[in-house]
Design a protein around this motif. Structure first.
Motif, PDB file in Angstrom:
ATOM      1  N   LYS A  24     -13.663  -5.576   9.207  1.00 42.38           N
ATOM      2  CA  LYS A  24     -13.044  -4.845   8.084  1.00 42.38           C
ATOM      3  C   LYS A  24     -12.033  -5.687   7.313  1.00 42.38           C
ATOM      4  O   LYS A  24     -11.972  -5.631   6.092  1.00 42.38           O
ATOM      5  CB  LYS A  24     -12.371  -3.579   8.599  1.00 42.38           C
ATOM      6  N   LYS A  25     -11.226  -6.448   8.029  1.00 47.10           N
ATOM      7  CA  LYS A  25     -10.189  -7.223   7.351  1.00 47.10           C
ATOM      8  C   LYS A  25     -10.829  -8.286   6.445  1.00 47.10           C
ATOM      9  O   LYS A  25     -10.353  -8.526   5.336  1.00 47.10           O
ATOM     10  CB  LYS A  25      -9.282  -7.893   8.392  1.00 47.10           C
TER      11      LYS A  25
ATOM     12  N   SER B  92       0.725   3.685  -2.882  1.00 48.10           N
ATOM     13  CA  SER B  92      -0.469   4.467  -3.222  1.00 48.10           C
ATOM     14  C   SER B  92      -0.202   5.968  -3.103  1.00 48.10           C
ATOM     15  O   SER B  92       0.432   6.434  -2.167  1.00 48.10           O
ATOM     16  CB  SER B  92      -1.614   4.089  -2.286  1.00 48.10           C
TER      17      SER B  92
ATOM     18  N   LYS C 192     -11.532   9.314  -7.930  1.00 51.79           N
ATOM     19  CA  LYS C 192     -10.065   9.235  -7.805  1.00 51.79           C
ATOM     20  C   LYS C 192      -9.491   8.376  -8.928  1.00 51.79           C
ATOM     21  O   LYS C 192      -8.482   8.714  -9.541  1.00 51.79           O
ATOM     22  CB  LYS C 192      -9.677   8.595  -6.467  1.00 51.79           C
TER      23      LYS C 192
ATOM     24  N   HIS D  92      -2.663   7.898  -2.727  1.00 46.89           N
ATOM     25  CA  HIS D  92      -3.819   8.410  -1.986  1.00 46.89           C
ATOM     26  C   HIS D  92      -3.650   8.321  -0.471  1.00 46.89           C
ATOM     27  O   HIS D  92      -4.585   8.648   0.269  1.00 46.89           O
ATOM     28  CB  HIS D  92      -5.089   7.681  -2.417  1.00 46.89           C
TER      29      HIS D  92
ATOM     30  N   ASN E 147     -14.743   4.136  10.794  1.00 48.93           N
ATOM     31  CA  ASN E 147     -15.959   4.832  10.368  1.00 48.93           C
ATOM     32  C   ASN E 147     -16.169   6.114  11.166  1.00 48.93           C
ATOM     33  O   ASN E 147     -16.873   7.016  10.732  1.00 48.93           O
ATOM     34  CB  ASN E 147     -17.174   3.919  10.506  1.00 48.93           C
TER      35      ASN E 147
ATOM     36  N   ILE F  30     -22.177  -0.675   2.906  1.00 48.45           N
ATOM     37  CA  ILE F  30     -21.514   0.042   4.011  1.00 48.45           C
ATOM     38  C   ILE F  30     -20.423   0.920   3.386  1.00 48.45           C
ATOM     39  O   ILE F  30     -19.721   0.467   2.467  1.00 48.45           O
ATOM     40  CB  ILE F  30     -20.852  -0.964   4.997  1.00 48.45           C
TER      41      ILE F  30
ATOM     42  N   GLU G  73      -7.478   0.035  -4.837  1.00 47.21           N
ATOM     43  CA  GLU G  73      -6.602   0.710  -5.811  1.00 47.21           C
ATOM     44  C   GLU G  73      -5.363  -0.140  -6.068  1.00 47.21           C
ATOM     45  O   GLU G  73      -4.963  -0.347  -7.211  1.00 47.21           O
ATOM     46  CB  GLU G  73      -6.211   2.080  -5.233  1.00 47.21           C
ATOM     47  N   ASN G  74      -4.799  -0.648  -4.977  1.00 46.33           N
ATOM     48  CA  ASN G  74      -3.594  -1.462  -5.089  1.00 46.33           C
ATOM     49  C   ASN G  74      -3.887  -2.773  -5.820  1.00 46.33           C
ATOM     50  O   ASN G  74      -3.089  -3.238  -6.640  1.00 46.33           O
ATOM     51  CB  ASN G  74      -3.051  -1.728  -3.685  1.00 46.33           C
TER      52      ASN G  74
ATOM     53  N   LEU H 149      -7.409   5.979   8.743  1.00 48.67           N
ATOM     54  CA  LEU H 149      -7.993   5.692   7.437  1.00 48.67           C
ATOM     55  C   LEU H 149      -8.997   4.555   7.482  1.00 48.67           C
ATOM     56  O   LEU H 149      -9.808   4.408   6.589  1.00 48.67           O
ATOM     57  CB  LEU H 149      -6.888   5.315   6.441  1.00 48.67           C
ATOM     58  N   ASN H 150      -8.905   3.733   8.505  1.00 50.46           N
ATOM     59  CA  ASN H 150      -9.725   2.523   8.506  1.00 50.46           C
ATOM     60  C   ASN H 150     -10.769   2.569   9.616  1.00 50.46           C
ATOM     61  O   ASN H 150     -10.961   1.599  10.321  1.00 50.46           O
ATOM     62  CB  ASN H 150      -8.822   1.295   8.677  1.00 50.46           C
TER      63      ASN H 150
ATOM     64  N   GLN I 195     -12.197  -6.593   3.362  1.00 54.93           N
ATOM     65  CA  GLN I 195     -11.104  -6.274   2.426  1.00 54.93           C
ATOM     66  C   GLN I 195     -10.695  -7.495   1.609  1.00 54.93           C
ATOM     67  O   GLN I 195     -10.504  -7.427   0.400  1.00 54.93           O
ATOM     68  CB  GLN I 195      -9.867  -5.853   3.215  1.00 54.93           C
ATOM     69  N   GLN I 196     -10.564  -8.618   2.302  1.00 54.98           N
ATOM     70  CA  GLN I 196     -10.135  -9.833   1.607  1.00 54.98           C
ATOM     71  C   GLN I 196     -11.199 -10.291   0.619  1.00 54.98           C
ATOM     72  O   GLN I 196     -10.874 -10.807  -0.452  1.00 54.98           O
ATOM     73  CB  GLN I 196      -9.811 -10.954   2.611  1.00 54.98           C
TER      74      GLN I 196
ATOM     75  N   ILE J 287      -7.730   2.261  -0.685  1.00 57.40           N
ATOM     76  CA  ILE J 287      -6.327   2.095  -1.080  1.00 57.40           C
ATOM     77  C   ILE J 287      -6.031   0.631  -1.410  1.00 57.40           C
ATOM     78  O   ILE J 287      -5.313   0.317  -2.354  1.00 57.40           O
ATOM     79  CB  ILE J 287      -5.394   2.646   0.024  1.00 57.40           C
ATOM     80  N   TYR J 288      -6.642  -0.264  -0.654  1.00 60.55           N
ATOM     81  CA  TYR J 288      -6.489  -1.702  -0.937  1.00 60.55           C
ATOM     82  C   TYR J 288      -7.011  -2.028  -2.334  1.00 60.55           C
ATOM     83  O   TYR J 288      -6.371  -2.751  -3.098  1.00 60.55           O
ATOM     84  CB  TYR J 288      -7.279  -2.527   0.084  1.00 60.55           C
TER      85      TYR J 288
ATOM     86  N   THR K  60     -13.974   2.586   3.691  1.00 64.32           N
ATOM     87  CA  THR K  60     -13.009   3.440   4.397  1.00 64.32           C
ATOM     88  C   THR K  60     -11.890   3.785   3.408  1.00 64.32           C
ATOM     89  O   THR K  60     -11.734   3.103   2.379  1.00 64.32           O
ATOM     90  CB  THR K  60     -12.382   2.723   5.610  1.00 64.32           C
ATOM     91  N   LEU K  61     -11.121   4.813   3.742  1.00 68.39           N
ATOM     92  CA  LEU K  61     -10.019   5.207   2.866  1.00 68.39           C
ATOM     93  C   LEU K  61      -9.013   4.059   2.728  1.00 68.39           C
ATOM     94  O   LEU K  61      -8.438   3.820   1.666  1.00 68.39           O
ATOM     95  CB  LEU K  61      -9.326   6.454   3.445  1.00 68.39           C
ATOM     96  N   TRP K  62      -8.835   3.313   3.811  1.00 63.97           N
ATOM     97  CA  TRP K  62      -7.917   2.167   3.799  1.00 63.97           C
ATOM     98  C   TRP K  62      -8.390   1.119   2.795  1.00 63.97           C
ATOM     99  O   TRP K  62      -7.603   0.570   2.020  1.00 63.97           O
ATOM    100  CB  TRP K  62      -7.854   1.585   5.213  1.00 63.97           C
TER     101      TRP K  62
ATOM    102  N   LEU L 258       0.821  -1.217   0.000  1.00 62.73           N
ATOM    103  CA  LEU L 258       0.000   0.000   0.000  1.00 62.73           C
ATOM    104  C   LEU L 258       0.853   1.265   0.000  1.00 62.73           C
ATOM    105  O   LEU L 258       0.360   2.350  -0.298  1.00 62.73           O
ATOM    106  CB  LEU L 258      -0.918   0.024   1.226  1.00 62.73           C
TER     107      LEU L 258
END
Lengths: 478, 365
Positions: free
Chosen positions: B177-178, A56, B245, A58, A194, B204, B215-216, A191-192, B181-182, B212-213, B207-209, A53
């Motif tokens: 969250k994890k 990134s 973005k 961003h 809410n 839901i 995007e990556n 960032l993670n 993401q997966q 980024i995931y 999140t920004l995180w 990451l």
């Protein structure tokens, strides 16, 4: 009024016992909550995919603020180490807080700095800023040095906040050693989440005796001396047990001044660091939390238990005394400034749990303990108790202290296991057995003295002499 | 009250040995607590010892098994005389008995997978299936523990393993969250045509995180780049922001007209991101609209507008803004002056006469 001495002893005994029981239950809850929090953290961060990451564009930009006062000996190496952090976009702002040595000159010379007529807005009042410097070298383009009149750590950080460019700030001690991925790990909660995250703190590890090369920890070693090891145990208890638990119930009141990340806008809105207190790190966080509560904005404060920041702890009893004395004064000042929070349900966990805990267990505990010991000694001297009774009281306090340290050791073993050699574990165990006898009474006395000094109007930080981490063989100059 | 408490304590301590129960109640309590603390300390020490031994034996097992697996896979991939079927069966029966063994095997296969492509990659999959690891993975995926499910998904997408999509679909809106993401990454990696299809099912906010995931993840996606404008009208603003973005990152200039419409959106976050994305794409139509809207905008967006003028604007644009700045925040003044400096202009020529520099408010302490 009929005064019955025996009744007084009974009542006093019960008061001390009740207080002890409350403290013990408090610590048991802290231990349990920490265990759950550590377990969850390990589960959430058991993946190796986060390094990618860093590519990134961003990720938010971060300003790393490091005040420096008479740091000539180590500042260059420390800045070099900071410049190699792994993060796509960050600036380093070193604030020279009116050093009387050659801190500024050596920075100017080494990093080829020039006086930059940079424009910035100063929402927080500070002592006069003489100049802001940038580097002519491309390699150091993210380095900024602020030169200002001496005003103390809080004032220096406020100048840094005014001058820095980015919306997330990371305040550190210039002499601490950060792991390469420290910024990424500390920014993650921002960032993670809410909810709005206003601050995120990291665990502070003891670097004494570790092997350090080019500003990086190469090998983790257990400190050689007892005083260092006792502090190491204390840090385990404070961070792995205390702060992890408070983080779980969102009741953190303190993010260490040595390593913490903040939302700049909220910091500025809160008025920045308070230069009138010696506990500026705790006071700022409490004020930020209070502001968010008053404005009814949902928010949270986060804590990252990974070993990200390493620092040198006092190596002499004298310096340790000064540090603990100051911490006590800082705690009292913060609690006094924010007494409105105490048992105020409007502030939720903050008002009903965190501040009462800090008042009864952090501020009052050493005082009650001190008077408890005096009381016990007086009873013994006047023949009101015999040696068996004395030993029973002593036994309960001693075994609890040892249990508390062993619990912290267990957490370290369960989570990060930094001290892998069996010899280290035995040494730590020995420290846990000796600490309640040799170390704890000393820090208790320093805290009691802090109370007295505050009553007498002492407001200074006290000189904090450090030997420097870059060369472990250097003699202690204090 | 004190007597009452003493009575209660005496009652609860009635069953204690005589040498304790004969003592005064305060001492009885202290003695009992001392014993409890000693027992707990011994217990914790035993636990520490157990953890040490357990971790060490796990590491030892890992080291040993890794050597066997590396040797096996090298033979499987490169030794033509290797009886794949028989040897796989033998290896499985001899070495992969526990969950730890299977996990070690998976980890090692992942290390190989990272470095191998094409035919070798297919052979690795054969090894994976031959070791019966797919069943192991599915057990994890259907377990109730979110962290096991997350790990299983992580392995599945790294090895391109097909698993029932119904199992993954339900995870796009989980609170873990994890795991979420997966699930996103699994969908993204396994999709052949629509890597961001999961966004249709997201309920839901991202999140920004997570953004980024994703995007990556897109960076390593081999298929055609998705059309990000498909989600510009999503109900969740974070999804829209993410797509804006990406439109800028992937230079999808054809979507500029839609982004321009966002400059009038009522949600300031969307307006702000539209400005950032259009600025990145250096869209000439952007500045006239921004300057027209400047006076009505929030402080944050005014800052973005000034940044935009700094990057793609001119003296004329700066001048048009200057007249609106009489009563604004001091931070805007600084931004304005920075832009003026950038353009080699004297800021005072453009600022209103009442424009005042910074004032300090009373600090709260």
């Amino acid at each position: 009024m009929n005064f019955n001495f025996f009744e007084f002893i009974d009542i006093a005994s019960f008061i001390f016992l009740t207080y002890g029981l409350i403290i013990i239950s408090g610590y048991i809850f802290l231990a349990l909550y920490s265990l759950f929090e550590l377990r969850d953290y390990k589960r959430k961060n058991n993946f190796k995919d986060e390094v990618a990451l860093l590519q990134s564009s961003h990720l938010p930009k971060i300003s790393v603020l490091a005040p420096a006062y008479n740091e000539e000996a180590n500042v260059i190496e420390n800045v070099r180490s900071l410049l190699t952090l792994d993060y796509p976009s960050f600036e380093i702002v070193i604030i020279n807080d009116g050093s009387s040595d050659n801190t500024l000159d050596s920075l100017i010379k080494t990093f080829d700095l020039y006086q930059d007529d940079v424009l910035y807005h100063s929402p927080i009042a500070t002592k006069n800023v003489r100049a802001v410097y940038s580097s002519r070298q491309k390699a150091y383009k993210n380095l900024k040095v602020v030169d200002k009149e001496n005003g103390g750590k809080a004032d220096a950080l406020n100048s840094g906040i005014n001058c820095c460019s980015h919306e997330i700030i990371c305040c550190i001690d210039v002499d601490c050693i950060l792991e390469r991925d420290a910024l990424l790990k500390l920014v993650k909660p921002f960032l993670n989440n809410n909810k709005k995250v206003i601050a995120s703190g990291g665990i502070i590890r003891v670097a004494n005796s570790c092997i350090i090369e080019d500003g990086r920890i190469i090998k983790v070693r257990l400190p050689d001396s007892f005083i260092d090891r006792a502090q190491l145990l204390e840090y385990f208890r404070a961070f792995l047990m205390g702060r992890m638990a408070w983080s779980r119930i969102d009741g953190l009141l303190l993010i260490s001044g040595a390593f913490g990340m903040f939302d700049k806008k909220t910091v500025i809105e809160s008025g920045g660091y308070n230069p009138a207190t010696v506990g500026e790190d705790m006071e700022l966080l409490v004020r930020m939390r209070r502001l968010m509560r008053d404005k009814k904005i949902p928010y949270t404060v986060s804590f990252v238990p990974d070993p990200l920041c390493w620092t040198e702890v006092p190596k002499s009893w004298k310096v340790l005394h000064r540090q603990r004395n100051r911490w006590t004064r800082g705690t009292i000042e913060t609690l006094s400034l924010h007494k409105k929070l105490l048992f105020n349900p409007k502030y939720g966990v903050l008002g009903m749990l965190s501040t009462p805990y800090w008042m009864f267990f952090e501020w009052f505990a050493p005082i009650i303990e001190f008077f408890g010991i005096i009381f016990l000694l007086l009873m013994f001297i006047f023949g009101q108790i015999n040696i068996q009774v004395f030993l029973v009281f002593f036994g309960v306090v001693y075994t609890f202290s040892v249990l508390f340290s062993i619990t912290a050791l267990f957490f370290e073993e369960y989570s990060f296991q930094q001290y892998k050699k069996p010899k280290y574990m035995l040494l730590l165990l020995r420290t846990a057995l000796l600490e309640p006898l040799l170390y704890h009474p000393f820090v208790m006395w320093a805290a009691v003295k802090g109370n007295v000094d505050l009553l007498l109007g002492k407001t200074s930080w006290g000189k904090m002499t450090r030997t420097g981490l870059s060369n472990p063989s250097k003699p202690n100059i204090d | 009250m004190l007597d009452h408490n003493m009575m209660l304590l005496h009652l609860t301590m009635g069953n204690l040995p005589f040498y304790i129960s004969d003592l005064p109640v305060v001492l009885e309590i202290n003695l009992v607590m001392t014993m409890v603390f000693v027992v707990l300390t011994i217990l914790l020490l035993s636990l520490i010892l157990y953890l040490r031994v357990h971790k060490n034996s796990q590491n030892h097992r890992r080291k040993k098994l890794n050597l066997f697996i590396i040797d096996f896979i090298n033979n499987y991939l490169f030794n033509e005389d290797f009886d794949k079927e028989k040897e796989t069966r033998n290896f499985k029966n001899r070495h992969l008995r526990t969950s730890l063994d299977k996990q070690i095997a998976i980890d090692q296969i992942l290390v190989f997978a990272e470095n191998l492509k094409g035919e070798s990659s297919a052979s690795l999959k054969e090894v994976f299936y031959g070791f019966g690891l797919k069943e192991f993975l599915l057990t994890k995926l259907t377990s109730k523990a979110w962290y096991k499910q997350a790990k299983a998904l992580n392995v599945a997408y790294q090895l391109n393993l097909e698993i029932p999509m119904t199992l993954v679909d339900s995870l796009f809106n989980t609170n873990y969250k994890k795991l979420r993401q997966q699930a996103f990454l699994y969908y993204l990696h396994m999709s052949t045509e629509n890597p961001l299809g999961f966004l249709d099912k997201v309920e839901i906010p991202l999140t920004l995180w997570e953004q980024i995931y994703i995007e990556n993840g897109l960076k390593s996606y081999d298929g055609e780049t998705p059309d990000f404008s498909k989600w510009l009208h999503h109900d969740i603003s974070s999804v829209v922001i993410f797509c804006m973005k990406m439109i800028a990152d992937y230079n999808q200039f054809e979507h500029i007209p839609i982004l321009l419409r966002f400059l009038h959106h009522q949600n300031p976050e969307l307006r702000q991101q539209a400005i950032i994305s259009l600025r990145k794409m250096e869209e000439p139509e952007l500045l006239p609209i921004l300057i027209h809207n400047f006076n009505e905008e929030t402080l944050l967006i005014k800052h973005e507008i000034l940044k935009t003028i700094g990057k793609i604007g001119s003296e004329k644009h700066l001048k048009s803004i200057g007249k609106f700045m009489v009563t604004e925040e001091p931070s805007l003044e600084v931004e304005f002056k920075k832009v003026a400096l950038q353009k080699n202009l004297e800021a005072s020529h453009f600022l209103g006469a009442n424009f005042n520099t910074i004032k300090y408010d009373n600090l709260p302490y």
